[in-house]
Design a protein around this motif. Sequence first.
Motif, PDB file in Angstrom:
ATOM      1  N   LYS A 130     -11.157  10.985  -8.820  1.00 27.79           N
ATOM      2  CA  LYS A 130      -9.901  11.645  -9.194  1.00 27.79           C
ATOM      3  C   LYS A 130      -9.193  12.289  -7.996  1.00 27.79           C
ATOM      4  N   GLN A 131      -9.459  11.777  -6.795  1.00 21.76           N
ATOM      5  CA  GLN A 131      -8.731  12.245  -5.615  1.00 21.76           C
ATOM      6  C   GLN A 131      -7.300  11.707  -5.629  1.00 21.76           C
ATOM      7  N   VAL A 132      -7.113  10.569  -6.279  1.00 22.72           N
ATOM      8  CA  VAL A 132      -5.781  10.022  -6.539  1.00 22.72           C
ATOM      9  C   VAL A 132      -5.732   9.620  -8.004  1.00 22.72           C
ATOM     10  N   ASP A 133      -4.529   9.531  -8.539  1.00 26.56           N
ATOM     11  CA  ASP A 133      -4.347   9.223  -9.959  1.00 26.56           C
ATOM     12  C   ASP A 133      -3.962   7.775 -10.210  1.00 26.56           C
ATOM     13  N   GLY A 134      -3.601   7.059  -9.151  1.00 29.97           N
ATOM     14  CA  GLY A 134      -3.213   5.666  -9.301  1.00 29.97           C
ATOM     15  C   GLY A 134      -3.044   5.011  -7.951  1.00 29.97           C
ATOM     16  N   GLN A 135      -2.805   3.724  -7.970  1.00 31.60           N
ATOM     17  CA  GLN A 135      -2.580   2.972  -6.742  1.00 31.60           C
ATOM     18  C   GLN A 135      -1.698   1.782  -7.076  1.00 31.60           C
ATOM     19  N   VAL A 136      -1.212   1.100  -6.042  1.00 34.07           N
ATOM     20  CA  VAL A 136      -0.325  -0.033  -6.246  1.00 34.07           C
ATOM     21  C   VAL A 136      -0.769  -1.215  -5.401  1.00 34.07           C
ATOM     22  N   ASN A 137      -0.903  -2.379  -6.067  1.00 34.61           N
ATOM     23  CA  ASN A 137      -1.320  -3.616  -5.416  1.00 34.61           C
ATOM     24  C   ASN A 137      -1.007  -4.781  -6.351  1.00 34.61           C
ATOM     25  N   PRO A 138      -0.997  -6.003  -5.860  1.00 37.67           N
ATOM     26  CA  PRO A 138      -0.894  -7.150  -6.761  1.00 37.67           C
ATOM     27  C   PRO A 138      -2.163  -7.300  -7.593  1.00 37.67           C
ATOM     28  N   ILE A 139      -2.049  -8.027  -8.687  1.00 37.31           N
ATOM     29  CA  ILE A 139      -3.176  -8.213  -9.609  1.00 37.31           C
ATOM     30  C   ILE A 139      -4.428  -8.772  -8.910  1.00 37.31           C
ATOM     31  N   TYR A 141     -11.185   2.673  -4.316  1.00 44.30           N
ATOM     32  CA  TYR A 141     -11.989   2.713  -5.547  1.00 44.30           C
ATOM     33  C   TYR A 141     -12.641   4.091  -5.707  1.00 44.30           C
ATOM     34  N   GLY A 142     -13.276   4.553  -4.643  1.00 43.14           N
ATOM     35  CA  GLY A 142     -13.939   5.854  -4.710  1.00 43.14           C
ATOM     36  C   GLY A 142     -12.955   6.988  -4.953  1.00 43.14           C
ATOM     37  N   ALA A 143     -11.772   6.891  -4.346  1.00 46.73           N
ATOM     38  CA  ALA A 143     -10.757   7.936  -4.539  1.00 46.73           C
ATOM     39  C   ALA A 143     -10.283   7.977  -5.988  1.00 46.73           C
ATOM     40  N   LEU A 144     -10.133   6.801  -6.607  1.00 45.61           N
ATOM     41  CA  LEU A 144      -9.755   6.753  -8.019  1.00 45.61           C
ATOM     42  C   LEU A 144     -10.880   7.287  -8.898  1.00 45.61           C
ATOM     43  N   GLN A 145     -12.089   6.874  -8.585  1.00 45.86           N
ATOM     44  CA  GLN A 145     -13.248   7.282  -9.382  1.00 45.86           C
ATOM     45  C   GLN A 145     -13.464   8.794  -9.339  1.00 45.86           C
ATOM     46  N   PHE A 185     -10.343  -2.105  -9.135  1.00 44.43           N
ATOM     47  CA  PHE A 185      -9.599  -0.871  -9.399  1.00 44.43           C
ATOM     48  C   PHE A 185      -9.394  -0.642 -10.897  1.00 44.43           C
ATOM     49  N   TYR A 186      -9.360  -1.719 -11.670  1.00 42.00           N
ATOM     50  CA  TYR A 186      -9.155  -1.586 -13.112  1.00 42.00           C
ATOM     51  C   TYR A 186     -10.323  -0.856 -13.784  1.00 42.00           C
ATOM     52  N   GLU A 187     -11.488  -0.844 -13.159  1.00 41.36           N
ATOM     53  CA  GLU A 187     -12.643  -0.160 -13.750  1.00 41.36           C
ATOM     54  C   GLU A 187     -12.439   1.347 -13.823  1.00 41.36           C
ATOM     55  N   VAL A 188     -11.645   1.871 -12.898  1.00 40.72           N
ATOM     56  CA  VAL A 188     -11.488   3.326 -12.811  1.00 40.72           C
ATOM     57  C   VAL A 188     -10.053   3.764 -13.109  1.00 40.72           C
ATOM     58  N   THR A 189      -9.294   2.912 -13.796  1.00 40.52           N
ATOM     59  CA  THR A 189      -7.961   3.261 -14.290  1.00 40.52           C
ATOM     60  C   THR A 189      -7.787   2.639 -15.671  1.00 40.52           C
ATOM     61  N   ASP A 190      -6.756   3.066 -16.386  1.00 42.23           N
ATOM     62  CA  ASP A 190      -6.594   2.640 -17.779  1.00 42.23           C
ATOM     63  C   ASP A 190      -5.329   1.835 -18.058  1.00 42.23           C
ATOM     64  N   TYR A 191      -4.407   1.795 -17.100  1.00 43.88           N
ATOM     65  CA  TYR A 191      -3.126   1.128 -17.341  1.00 43.88           C
ATOM     66  C   TYR A 191      -2.747   0.219 -16.172  1.00 43.88           C
ATOM     67  N   LEU A 192      -2.177  -0.923 -16.498  1.00 53.42           N
ATOM     68  CA  LEU A 192      -1.544  -1.803 -15.517  1.00 53.42           C
ATOM     69  C   LEU A 192      -0.053  -1.792 -15.827  1.00 53.42           C
ATOM     70  N   ILE A 193       0.761  -1.431 -14.823  1.00 53.28           N
ATOM     71  CA  ILE A 193       2.192  -1.246 -15.071  1.00 53.28           C
ATOM     72  C   ILE A 193       3.021  -2.088 -14.095  1.00 53.28           C
ATOM     73  N   TRP A 194       3.830  -2.982 -14.668  1.00 52.68           N
ATOM     74  CA  TRP A 194       4.760  -3.782 -13.875  1.00 52.68           C
ATOM     75  C   TRP A 194       6.102  -3.047 -13.862  1.00 52.68           C
ATOM     76  N   ALA A 195       6.448  -2.447 -12.721  1.00 53.65           N
ATOM     77  CA  ALA A 195       7.698  -1.692 -12.621  1.00 53.65           C
ATOM     78  C   ALA A 195       8.815  -2.502 -11.978  1.00 53.65           C
ATOM     79  N   GLY A 196       8.460  -3.659 -11.386  1.00 54.66           N
ATOM     80  CA  GLY A 196       9.473  -4.550 -10.828  1.00 54.66           C
ATOM     81  C   GLY A 196      10.098  -4.088  -9.540  1.00 54.66           C
TER      82      GLY A 196
END
Length: 338
Positions: free
Chosen positions: A205-214, A199-203, A222-233
């Motif tokens: 801007k040390q990282v631009d995204g992360q990957v986990n189940p909903i 969370y802190g890394a996203l907030q 994590f959704y508080e500090v990001t703008d998109y949820l992407i299902w890439a399959g």
Amino acid sequence: MKATKTTLHTLALSTLLTLAPALVQAEEWKFAIEEIPGSIMDAYAQEFKKRIEAQTQGDVSVRIYHLGSLGTPTELVELAADGIIQFTNVSVGNLGTIVPESQIFLLPYAFPSDSAAMANFLDSSPLIHQELSQDYRQRGLEPLSFYSQGPQVWTTNKPIRTPDDFHNFKMRVMVSPILLKSYADLGASPTPVPFGEVYGALQLKQVDGQVNPIPAIEEMKFYEVTDYLIWAGEQELVTNVLAGSDWFDSLRPERQQLVKQTMAGLQGYIQNVVTSYNQEKLERIQQAKPGIELIRLTEAERASFKARTGHTHEAYTEITGQRGQQLLEQLQAELTTL
């Protein structure tokens, strides 16, 4: 009255002394998970505790330890192998340095994208329960259960639809050689960060995204500090419940059978939990942040990522050698029958 009190006191003392041996003999099983209270792993551990304590009529108590209370996920696995704790539930991504062969679960676009098919595969695959289990035991671990927490979802600060969109994009991943290679092949700059620090890394801007189940995305905010949820399959998040082989082998046969039967009985339970958690927690995210954008990649968009996974598969066999190649071939053979 005095005589009556003395008699009652004597009876109470006698009862306590009678119970003392039973209290001394009671076992405590420590079960450590890498997630917070209220998570899928917590639901699994709590149900296991409930069933074990009921079936042993209190002869065994189960104590649950949550995220960070006993160390990192890798340290939890080491504690289990050493017999300091009895069980741990961790994601296979945290086993890369301990059981390299387990990283087969991290190969993108290698497993069924349908959750029901994936659950059935994890429950019945000879690859997992016969072959791969041997690799765990060689490292002092007894694999007792495998289950998926649902599709992996990218939370990002910009839309990602093609590998080119990942250019100069720092994606947080677990500490796993295969995950590092996988996201590099997909076009990103993979960046290992401990789960509790994401969370802190996203907030910051040390990282631009992360990957986990909903469910994990909602629970850790994590959704508080990001703008998109992407299902890439590309894959589902597989977790395993482990014990130390030495400790498990030291159990009486009936205790071993109890553990195995209890965990087998939990498969249907946890699949229902995973389904409901994924639905309910996505709704909570949308309620908490109505502006968050949901993106589900098309088959063509997924194909552009899948086309880049060949080198990842090669890296798996480079790390695991001939054994890994055998496992990969068996996986491909089993999947053709699904």
